[in-house]
Design a protein around this motif. Structure first.
Motif, PDB file in Angstrom:
ATOM      1  N   THR A  76       0.837  -1.188   0.000  1.00 29.43           N
ATOM      2  CA  THR A  76       0.000   0.000   0.000  1.00 29.43           C
ATOM      3  C   THR A  76       0.879   1.247   0.000  1.00 29.43           C
ATOM      4  N   ASP A  77       0.285   2.372  -0.388  1.00 24.98           N
ATOM      5  CA  ASP A  77       1.009   3.638  -0.371  1.00 24.98           C
ATOM      6  C   ASP A  77       1.308   4.047   1.060  1.00 24.98           C
ATOM      7  N   ARG A  78       2.384   4.805   1.243  1.00 24.98           N
ATOM      8  CA  ARG A  78       2.808   5.266   2.565  1.00 24.98           C
ATOM      9  C   ARG A  78       1.690   5.960   3.331  1.00 24.98           C
ATOM     10  N   LYS A  79       0.906   6.761   2.650  1.00 28.84           N
ATOM     11  CA  LYS A  79      -0.130   7.553   3.302  1.00 28.84           C
ATOM     12  C   LYS A  79      -1.496   6.863   3.296  1.00 28.84           C
ATOM     13  N   GLN A  80      -1.578   5.671   2.723  1.00 26.67           N
ATOM     14  CA  GLN A  80      -2.851   4.953   2.625  1.00 26.67           C
ATOM     15  C   GLN A  80      -3.285   4.445   3.991  1.00 26.67           C
ATOM     16  N   ILE A  81      -4.513   4.800   4.381  1.00 30.26           N
ATOM     17  CA  ILE A  81      -5.046   4.332   5.667  1.00 30.26           C
ATOM     18  C   ILE A  81      -6.309   3.491   5.489  1.00 30.26           C
ATOM     19  N   GLY A  82      -6.755   3.315   4.259  1.00 26.94           N
ATOM     20  CA  GLY A  82      -7.942   2.508   4.041  1.00 26.94           C
ATOM     21  C   GLY A  82      -8.384   2.508   2.601  1.00 26.94           C
ATOM     22  N   ILE A  83      -9.516   1.851   2.384  1.00 28.19           N
ATOM     23  CA  ILE A  83     -10.157   1.772   1.076  1.00 28.19           C
ATOM     24  C   ILE A  83     -11.633   1.989   1.335  1.00 28.19           C
ATOM     25  N   GLU A  84     -12.273   2.844   0.533  1.00 28.12           N
ATOM     26  CA  GLU A  84     -13.695   3.114   0.744  1.00 28.12           C
ATOM     27  C   GLU A  84     -14.444   3.207  -0.570  1.00 28.12           C
ATOM     28  N   TRP A  85     -15.718   2.854  -0.508  1.00 27.06           N
ATOM     29  CA  TRP A  85     -16.636   3.086  -1.611  1.00 27.06           C
ATOM     30  C   TRP A  85     -17.316   4.415  -1.351  1.00 27.06           C
ATOM     31  N   LEU A  86     -17.177   5.363  -2.267  1.00 27.40           N
ATOM     32  CA  LEU A  86     -17.763   6.698  -2.122  1.00 27.40           C
ATOM     33  C   LEU A  86     -18.934   6.855  -3.081  1.00 27.40           C
ATOM     34  N   ASP A  87     -20.020   7.412  -2.591  1.00 31.93           N
ATOM     35  CA  ASP A  87     -21.193   7.668  -3.418  1.00 31.93           C
ATOM     36  C   ASP A  87     -20.807   8.639  -4.535  1.00 31.93           C
ATOM     37  N   LEU A  88     -21.007   8.222  -5.783  1.00 31.01           N
ATOM     38  CA  LEU A  88     -20.632   9.063  -6.934  1.00 31.01           C
ATOM     39  C   LEU A  88     -21.272  10.447  -6.875  1.00 31.01           C
ATOM     40  N   LYS A  89     -22.513  10.514  -6.431  1.00 33.08           N
ATOM     41  CA  LYS A  89     -23.213  11.792  -6.385  1.00 33.08           C
ATOM     42  C   LYS A  89     -22.743  12.682  -5.236  1.00 33.08           C
ATOM     43  N   GLN A  90     -22.044  12.095  -4.262  1.00 34.70           N
ATOM     44  CA  GLN A  90     -21.583  12.854  -3.102  1.00 34.70           C
ATOM     45  C   GLN A  90     -20.076  13.146  -3.142  1.00 34.70           C
ATOM     46  N   LEU A  91     -19.425  12.862  -4.255  1.00 32.58           N
ATOM     47  CA  LEU A  91     -17.968  13.053  -4.340  1.00 32.58           C
ATOM     48  C   LEU A  91     -17.527  14.475  -4.011  1.00 32.58           C
ATOM     49  N   ALA A  92     -18.334  15.438  -4.397  1.00 37.25           N
ATOM     50  CA  ALA A  92     -17.962  16.833  -4.150  1.00 37.25           C
ATOM     51  C   ALA A  92     -17.976  17.168  -2.660  1.00 37.25           C
ATOM     52  N   SER A  93     -18.581  16.317  -1.833  1.00 34.94           N
ATOM     53  CA  SER A  93     -18.666  16.611  -0.400  1.00 34.94           C
ATOM     54  C   SER A  93     -17.507  16.017   0.398  1.00 34.94           C
ATOM     55  N   VAL A  94     -16.634  15.261  -0.255  1.00 34.49           N
ATOM     56  CA  VAL A  94     -15.443  14.738   0.419  1.00 34.49           C
ATOM     57  C   VAL A  94     -14.213  15.353  -0.238  1.00 34.49           C
ATOM     58  N   ARG A  95     -13.087  15.244   0.398  1.00 38.14           N
ATOM     59  CA  ARG A  95     -11.839  15.782  -0.163  1.00 38.14           C
ATOM     60  C   ARG A  95     -11.244  14.733  -1.108  1.00 38.14           C
ATOM     61  N   PHE A  96     -11.674  14.799  -2.356  1.00 33.73           N
ATOM     62  CA  PHE A  96     -11.217  13.889  -3.396  1.00 33.73           C
ATOM     63  C   PHE A  96     -10.221  14.640  -4.264  1.00 33.73           C
ATOM     64  N   LEU A  97      -9.062  14.034  -4.500  1.00 33.22           N
ATOM     65  CA  LEU A  97      -8.026  14.691  -5.304  1.00 33.22           C
ATOM     66  C   LEU A  97      -7.762  13.893  -6.579  1.00 33.22           C
ATOM     67  N   PRO A  98      -7.718  14.561  -7.713  1.00 38.27           N
ATOM     68  CA  PRO A  98      -7.939  15.988  -7.920  1.00 38.27           C
ATOM     69  C   PRO A  98      -9.438  16.316  -7.968  1.00 38.27           C
ATOM     70  N   ALA A  99      -9.821  17.351  -7.281  1.00 35.06           N
ATOM     71  CA  ALA A  99     -11.238  17.746  -7.201  1.00 35.06           C
ATOM     72  C   ALA A  99     -11.815  18.056  -8.575  1.00 35.06           C
ATOM     73  N   ASP A 100     -11.017  18.642  -9.448  1.00 27.03           N
ATOM     74  CA  ASP A 100     -11.515  18.999 -10.782  1.00 27.03           C
ATOM     75  C   ASP A 100     -11.841  17.775 -11.636  1.00 27.03           C
ATOM     76  N   ALA A 101     -11.394  16.601 -11.213  1.00 30.61           N
ATOM     77  CA  ALA A 101     -11.678  15.382 -11.974  1.00 30.61           C
ATOM     78  C   ALA A 101     -13.068  14.830 -11.670  1.00 30.61           C
ATOM     79  N   VAL A 102     -13.675  15.243 -10.568  1.00 29.73           N
ATOM     80  CA  VAL A 102     -14.971  14.683 -10.171  1.00 29.73           C
ATOM     81  C   VAL A 102     -16.026  14.802 -11.267  1.00 29.73           C
ATOM     82  N   PRO A 103     -16.285  15.994 -11.828  1.00 29.97           N
ATOM     83  CA  PRO A 103     -17.306  16.050 -12.882  1.00 29.97           C
ATOM     84  C   PRO A 103     -16.912  15.274 -14.135  1.00 29.97           C
TER      85      PRO A 103
END
Length: 153
Positions: A108-135
């Motif tokens: 796993t990556d050094r900074k990896q602390i888990g794996i999660e399933w994120l609701d596609l419609k709620q992606l903008a409400s979490v800190r997803f990087l890169p944010a501009d890729a969400v739409p």
């Protein structure tokens, strides 16, 4: 000598949820797509399969190319830490076997602390990087077409 790093990432969607790597650094928790750096001599798809095994312990089925993204660190808000970092990311639509569940893999990556399933419609409400890729991810999951030609001459 400065160089450009190439990475491949997987967009894996199941039941309108996106599989993401949960990371944490000094700025807090954030999410990224599974995948990572391509090694010399391996195709992008081989590298993506290897990276996914390392990070989510699953074999991915690689589908169409969704988009290509560049990241030149000095141009963005992490410039203090990424001043000399330049990466090109190739992002593919992928799937996993029905019923398969991700878990941390062998590297796993050094900074990896888990794996999660994120609701596609709620992606903008979490800190997803890169944010501009969400739409782009949301739109491409609806449209999608394969642009990757592979190792050809």
């Amino acid at each position: 000598m400065k160089w450009i790093r190439h990475a491949c990432r997987a967009v894996i969607v199941r039941r309108n949820r996106l599989l993401a790597i949960k990371m944490c650094d000094r700025s807090g928790v954030f999410y990224v797509l599974p995948g990572g750096g391509q090694r010399h001599g391996e195709t992008m798809k081989e590298g993506l399969k290897r990276e996914c095994l390392e990070e989510i312990n699953l074999e991915v089925i690689i589908g169409p190319l969704l988009y290509v993204r560049e990241y030149i660190g000095r141009n963005h808000n992490f410039s203090k830490y990424h001043r000399d970092f330049h990466q090109v990311e190739t992002v593919f639509s992928c799937s996993i076997a029905e019923g398969a569940e991700p878990e941390p893999g062998s590297e796993t990556d050094r900074k990896q602390i888990g794996i999660e399933w994120l609701d596609l419609k709620q992606l903008a409400s979490v800190r997803f990087l890169p944010a501009d890729a969400v739409p782009v991810i949301q739109r491409q999951m609806e449209e999608g077409s394969d642009l990757y030609l592979g190792d050809i001459n």
